[in-house]
Structures are given as C-alpha cells and as structure tokens.
Design an enzyme around this catalytic site. Structure first.
Site: not given
Ligand code: GCW
Length: 852
Positions: A182, A225, A306, A339, A356, A385, A413, A562
């Site tokens: 991922e 995940n 998520e 986390r 958020r 994020d 990312e 989101w």
């Molecule tokens: O930024 C988001 C990502 C997800 C990721 C999540 C997280 C692993 O798009 O892909 O999942 O954060 O950090 O848990």
C-alpha cells in the site's frame, strides 16, 4: 607540432576511465575504493579484527568490517576470535571486554545502542576498540568506522562516543501478504508473495543491513491495514523466518495486527478489550508468538480509522484497546504502537466547524496518563496526512504522561511517489524543531517524542518506508537520501539537512566535489520546489485525494467526508481553524504556539491557508497577494524543476552511466509533470477567482498547439476530467478501427532550431506508440509504456516527449501518428514548440537550417 603531440598524449592519458556501472542496490553501502590520494591515511589500520563474543550480531559486525575494508582499501582483515599478538581492531560488548580482562576503563552512562570507538594500546600494540553496552551498539560502531573511511576521515587517535537520541528508531512497511504494498512505489514486497513469506530472503537480509547501517532497530513488515492471518498459529513459523533474517543486523521484527483478531481468527464472539476472555486470548496469543519469535519487538495497531475495527464498537477507549495488548506483551518485553491516525472519514463537509485536523488530539488528549508504560502513541507528523506542508500535530504537545513516537513517511505518497524528487529531511527537521511549549519554552517536537521532556521510558521515531524489489529500493536513486536521512535524524535530529545530504551523496556517488555540491543542492531545493508547484501556503498538496494521491486534483478534496478541505471558492481560500471564528483547532496548541497561529498577522505565510480562510487579494508577509503567490510559486517551481535537469546533466561522465541516465529520465519526467501541476493549479484558480495573473502568464500559452485544433484523421476530440488536467480541457483519442490515427499541425513560427514537446497521456492499461514527423521526415518515435498511476487520461497520466534540435521552417507540417494498444488510445493533449537552448551538443542557433 610538439605542443600538439603533448596535448594529444595528455588528452589520452587524462581521459577519465568510465565509471563502473551500478544498479543502486548497494545504496550507500557501496564500499567504493578510497581514492589513492587518501588511502595513505589508513596505512596503519590494523590487519586483524578480533571479535570478543560470538552473538550473531557481533559476527555480522566482524564480517561487515572485513567487507568494508576489503572494498574501500583493498585489504582483507584477518578474522580472529581472541586477541591476536599484534595490532588489531577489537570488537566486543562491555561484557565481552570485561570477560577478556582488557585493562580498559569503560565509559559509564553510555546508553543502549550507543558505541565507543577508542584507540588504545593492548599488550604493547596499538589497537582500535569498538565497544558498546549491547551487541547492536558494537555493530553500529563498525558502521561508524566504515563510514569514516568511506568519507575519507581519519581513524587514528579515535575517542568517539555516540549514543542515539531516542530508543525507538523503526520503519513500518505497509506490505500486504499477497506481495503488494500500500502506497509503495518500487515494486512488490521483499517479504511476502502470494500470501506467504518469500522463499528467498536475501533481499530482506540486505535491507536489514541497510537499516542497521543508519541505526534503525525495528521493522514492522506488514500493512497497518492488517490481515489478521499474520498472527495465526500456522503463519508464525513464516514470521520467524523474517525475524531470523533481521536478527544478525539487530533489527527487531514487528507486526501490524487487527484489533478484531480475537473474534476474526480467535473464535470468540467479541473483541471487546475489557472482556476477560479477550484479554486472555491476547495473553495466550503473545505467549505463543514469543515462543516462536523470542525477540519480537512489538506490534502496531490501526484502530477505528478508515474502516478498521476499533474499541468504539464496544464504547471502549483507545487506552483500553492499547492496554489489553500492552499487558499481554509486557512479560515478553514487547511494545505496542497505537496509531493516533484516528479520524472520521464521513465528516459533514457543509459544517464549517467540522475539522479532521482536530481528530488526533480530540481522540487522545483526554486519555493522557491512561496508557501502560510499554504502549506508545504513534503520531503522524502533521494533523492531516503527510501533506507537502503541515504544522506539527498539536498532540505532540498534548501528552505528558504517555509515550509517543513521531510517524514520518519516507515513501512519497503525497510528495511525488518517487517519480518526483523530494528530499524530505528539511521538512522533517522543520517539524522536529518546532517548540511546542509543552513545559515552558524549549520543548521541541524531537525532545517530546524521544521522551526527554517528560522523562518517558520509551519514545522516538518511526517512518513508513515501503521499499520494494526495484534495484534502487525506493524507485528513484535519489529517494534513498530520505531513508538514509531518516536514520540520521532518528539517531541525531540536530544534524543539518545539508550535512546529511552531502554525506549521503559522497557515500552513494563518490567524492567528486562537483558531484557532491550539485546533488546536495538539488536535494536541498527539492522539497521547496515540489511545494511551489503543488500546494501553496499550507492549503494541502492539492492532489487527487480520492484516488492516486499523485497528480493535481484540486476539487477532489471538497464536498466529501474525507476532510482534507481547503475551502477554495470564488472569493478566497483556506480553512478557518481559529478559536475565534473557526474550528477551534488552533486552541489545541499551548498558548504561545496558538497565539502565533491564531493571529493572521503573525501566522507564517507557509501555513496561512492551513489556519485561516482569506480573500485571494489578502496580502502576505512577502508583500504579494495570495492569488499572485499561487501563480508565481507555480511558475517558479516548474522552472526550478526544469533547472534540475540541466544541473544533473552537468554531471555526465562524473557518475556511472546507468545511474546517471536513470536519474536523468526521472528528472526530465518531473520537469514535464511540474508543468502539468503548474497549469492545472493556475488555470483552476484563474477560473475560480476570475483574477488575472499580474504577469500575464496564466491561461496564455503562445508556444502551444492544441491537439483538438489540429487536423485529425481517426483521432476524436474528448473532454478530459477534471478539465484542468488537460490543456484547454480537451485531448484527442484514437478510437478508430483503422489505426494509426493522425494529428497534423502547421508550424507558423520563425525558422530555426526548435525543441518540440508532445504532451500526451501514458496510461497503465496499454502501451501506445507514437511517431513524430516534420515535413514528412520521421524525426522521433516512442512507446508510452511508463507505469504512471492511472488507466485514464488525466493529470496522473499526462506526460511529455521532448524532441530536441529540430529544424523548423514556417509552413512545415508536424505530424503525429498514434498507434493505440489495449485500453490506451494514443491520446494527445498538445504540442509545445520552443527554441532549442544554446549549448545542446551539435546544435547552434546560428547554423543554417538544412534543407530537407
Ligand atoms: O494516508 C493514508 C493512506 C492509506 C494509509 C493511511 C494510514 C495504510 O492513504 O493508504 O493506510 O493513510 O496511514 O493508515
């Protein structure tokens, strides 16, 4: 004549020998031969290396030193088990040194994983002692010595003590058991394949060695995940193989687990953390795991986030969830990383008070003091994020009685996915150095996460790395500076970004000063550059947040749950997070920090739109309006990305050809994609705000010929969505049953040497071919087979082919033939024609245009 001969011979003899081809898989551990001129420095290096003790880590330390010295100095040290009668390098833990009865006063107070490099005399022979409280420290000492040699530094008369800033220096790898990763951009997993651990673990071993060389001591191998299967009894022997691959390098294995496991794989009808049956299940599970992997470092949990299961199912707190695991892990010395990335992704976007960014603090602050001592709250650097610019999460300053670790992201990312260069060390440092005023002044994020401020038993640094099977590990040779830099900062966050960049460059590309300066400068400019052509002033990266997280997708953040909102409308942009009129987020900081952000006048420009909603005409500290800043920064950023290409080209012949070419290709692509970003963002804000660029650039592309305005045979005009992803909002696609399709353009400019860029879409569901003709002559052809992250025409797949040095005359036909393949229909956006720069080999503007 004599002069001629002399220069001829000199010329021959000084021709540089071509540099040996490299793949990048040795990364910074190449152990390249030390320059002859510097080698003398190491003449007195002992010939023996004695290892006191025989733990696997000490053994790899000894072997590593032999390997390094062999590579760099061309000598093979003799491996000894006991002290030889002669000059030696002596490796051993404090216990090993004491057992061997060496007459040395060992340092007191050196922390775990720290080391001491000390020149001493043993039995009358000059020796070099590498010692440490634990064997991992000895290994780090060996890497430090090798690094010194690799950097050309002296190793005689050493007396160097070093200890890491924080005990936790871990990487997380978001690898799925099926071998995908991922948010990984460098090929499949090193660890898993088809739901099993891979047969051949050599690459996993090499990775552990790389990690160890920069002091990283833990690696969580699977995605947060998490697939619950990872801790099923039958999978544990496979995990044990991974732990064994890491063990010689002092890297402890960690796993991500699913909080629902007691129910999903355990046969219970609940996973309520306060249910005694659940507590017992976890206890037995960890007893079982530790029987197979006695040195498991710990586990990571993503819960209530998520779509992951979490304690909210039973009305329990995150502390309840963390502690049930902590208690099961404690007898074994394991840690639980819980986390803080917990948020509701179904927020109502219409409610201007929803935010958020508040989530981590809102969820965890009130639980301070309720987490057990072997639980660590793992907090992303920013409250959203991993955007290109975020403030430090207020939670760092909000926990006094809870262990914490910062979570950074090496895998890019939101910062270009390793197709763009973005050296993140300056960004990380900016966050680590922010004073959160958690106990008066002088409590920077780094001190808080390391547990120094509130004297916590553990804490530190975690980064999501996501290396893959690509020989370069991360997919871009220069991206490895981020992995190196993470290790460097986790060990010593006070190192400067320049020092890290230069050191990494020397070890990776050698000591040629021009190479070192050029690469270090490119690295240091790369994050500000990326920020300039993507998301401005803290508004977020402005990328497509609903899909790839890669190219521009400005509206994707809005009108959904989101919560990555930037609230750009006709009049202005930015999230009002003030206490006075906004979401109140700023109130999560301690007063001195909140005061800075709450007032528009004091808020630093680079975070203005993160904290405030302002009119486009608002004047920044820089003196520019917000809208003009958006335009200017995007043009500056794209120009800077273009300059990287020229700077890199100046290194031709000074770097081995394969790495030179691969980086060049990436930088050329980046320069093109930076323009896609620039145009999408600028055009979007022009349309939204109706305010023109004071410099007249936005919306005007005098050197462009749109494909939709060309003469088309077989090609059809299509709308591209979102419109800002294509020039003019349209492109052409070859949907004809009798390809190739043809787009013909007429050149109406002045005669001269020209570079022709074809902007086209390279989707990942086919490999179309293109042919470029000028006045009937084939001048270029290529295949669109890059692996960009989209199956559609759009900003993710938009790329260009630049054909340099074409002689054009007015009236010339420029023709593109497109050959579709599979789902990709040879789509074209536009042509851009610019004068060829002087200095391109073989081309001068003064030359006559050849007749064709
Ligand atoms: O930024 C988001 C990502 C997800 C990721 C999540 C997280 C692993 O798009 O892909 O999942 O954060 O950090 O848990």
């Amino acid at each position: 004549m004599r002069y001629f001969l002399l220069s001829f011979f000199l010329g021959v003899f000084t021709l540089p020998t071509p540099l040996a081809a490299e793949t990048g898989d040795d990364a910074w551990l190449r152990y390249a031969p030390v320059d002859v001129a510097m080698r003398g420095r190491y003449d007195r290096l002992p010939a023996y290396v004695a290892a006191l003790g025989d733990s696997v880590v000490i053994k790899s330390a000894q072997a590593e030193l032999i390997r390094g010295v062999r590579g760099m100095l061309g000598r093979t040290l003799r491996a000894e088990r006991d002290l030889p009668r002669g000059s030696a390098i002596v490796l051993g833990t404090f216990a090993g040194v004491q057992a061997a009865r060496l007459a040395i006063r060992l340092p007191t107070g050196l922390r775990e994983d720290g080391y001491w490099l000390k020149t001493i005399t043993l039995n009358g022979f000059p020796c070099l002692l590498i010692t440490a409280p634990n064997d991992r420290g000895v290994l780090y000492g060996v890497f430090a010595l090798s690094r010194r040699i690799g950097l050309g530094e002296a190793v005689s008369q050493l007396d160097e003590q070093q200890a890491p800033y924080a005990p936790i220096r871990w990487v997380n790898e978001w690898n799925n058991l099926d071998g995908t990763i991922e948010r990984g951009y460098a090929g499949p997993s090193l660890f898993f394949e088809k739901d099993d651990v891979v047969e051949d673990l050599s690459r996993a071993r090499d990775y552990a060695r790389l990690l160890a060389s920069v002091g990283i001591n833990g690696c969580v191998v699977n995605n947060v995940n998490a697939n619950p299967r990872v801790i099923r009894a039958e999978f544990l022997p496979q995990l044990a193989r991974l732990a064994a691959a890491f063990r010689p390098w002092g890297v402890r294995l960690g796993v991500s687990i699913d909080l629902g496991s007691p129910k999903i794989i355990g046969g219970l009808d609940t996973f309520d953390p306060l249910d005694p049956r659940v507590a017992n299940w976890w206890k037995e599970k960890f007893d079982e795991i530790y029987r197979v992997i006695p040195d498991l470092g710990g586990v990571v949990v993503k819960a209530d986030s998520e779509g992951r299961l979490g304690p909210s199912t039973y009305g329990r707190t995150h502390a309840d969830a963390a502690n049930v695991l902590a208690r099961a892990l404690r007898p074994h010395g394991g840690l639980i990383f819980y986390r803080a990335f917990v948020y509701d992704h179904h927020l109502d976007w219409r409610n201007l008070k929803n935010d958020r960014a508040r989530a981590a603090y809102d969820n965890f602050h009130s639980l301070d003091g309720q987490f057990d001592d072997n639980a660590v709250v793992q907090i992303k650097n920013g409250p959203i994020d991993f955007q290109v610019r975020e403030p430090a999460s207020p939670l760092f300053g909000g926990l006094e009685k809870t262990n914490q670790a910062i979570e950074l992201q090496i895998t890019q990312e939101y910062t270009g996915q390793q197709r763009h260069l973005c050296f993140l060390v300056p960004m990380w440092k900016a966050v680590l150095d922010i004073d959160m005023h958690a106990q008066g002044a002088g409590t920077p994020v780094k001190a808080l996460v390391a547990g120094k401020t509130f004297r916590r038993p553990v804490g530190g640094f975690v980064a999501v790395s996501n290396v893959g099977r690509d020989p370069t590990w991360l997919g871009h040779h220069l991206a490895m500076a981020n992995l190196y830099g993470f290790g460097g900062l986790a060990w010593n966050p006070d190192l400067s970004a320049r020092r890290i960049g230069e050191e990494w460059t020397r070890l990776t590309f050698g000591h040629d000063l021009r190479v070192v300066e050029t690469i270090a400068n490119i690295l240091l400019q790369s994050w500000p550059t990326y920020e300039k052509y993507t998301g401005p002033l803290g508004a977020g990266t402005l990328t497509d947040i609903l899909g790839s997280h890669y190219g521009p997708g400005i509206e994707s953040s809005e009108e959904n749950g989101w919560g990555q909102w930037h609230r750009a409308d006709h009049d202005g942009i930015g999230m009002d997070r003030t206490v006075a009129t906004g979401t109140g987020y700023i109130g999560q900081y301690r007063p001195p920090v909140a005061g800075l952000y709450e007032s528009r006048a004091n808020c630093p420009d680079e975070l203005l739109l993160f904290m405030h909603h302002v009119l486009y005409t608002y004047v920044l500290h820089s003196g520019k309006t917000v809208i003009q800043h958006i335009y200017d920064s995007h043009y500056e950023g794209a120009e800077q990305a273009e300059r990287f290409v020229g700077q890199w080209r100046s290194l031709r012949g000074r770097i081995d050809e394969p790495r030179y070419r691969q980086v060049l290709a990436r930088l050329e692509y980046q320069a093109g994609h930076a323009q896609v970003w620039r145009d999408a963002v600028c055009n979007w804000f022009l349309r939204k705000s109706g305010i023109h660029d004071a410099k007249g650039r936005v919306g005007h592309f005098p050197n462009r010929l749109e494909a939709e305005s060309a003469e088309l045979e077989g090609y059809q005009i299509e709308e591209v969505k979102p419109w800002e992803a294509a020039s003019g909002g349209k492109a052409v696609e070859c949907l004809s049953s009798a390809p190739p399709c043809v787009a013909s353009f007429r050149y109406e400019g002045k005669p001269g040497w020209r570079d022709v860029s074809v902007q086209y879409f390279d989707q990942n569901n086919g490999a179309s071919r293109f042919k470029l003709f000028v006045a009937g002559q084939l001048v270029d052809e290529w295949v669109a087979d890059d692996a960009l992250p989209s199956r559609r025409m759009g900003a993710d797949s938009s790329t260009r082919r630049k054909t340099k040095g074409l002689a054009l005359r007015p009236g010339d036909e420029i023709r593109i033939e497109g050959f579709p393949d599979a789902g990709e229909s040879a789509p074209i956006d536009y042509l851009e024609i610019r004068p060829t720069a002087r200095g391109v080999p073989g081309v001068s503007l003064g030359e006559r245009i050849p007749r064709q």
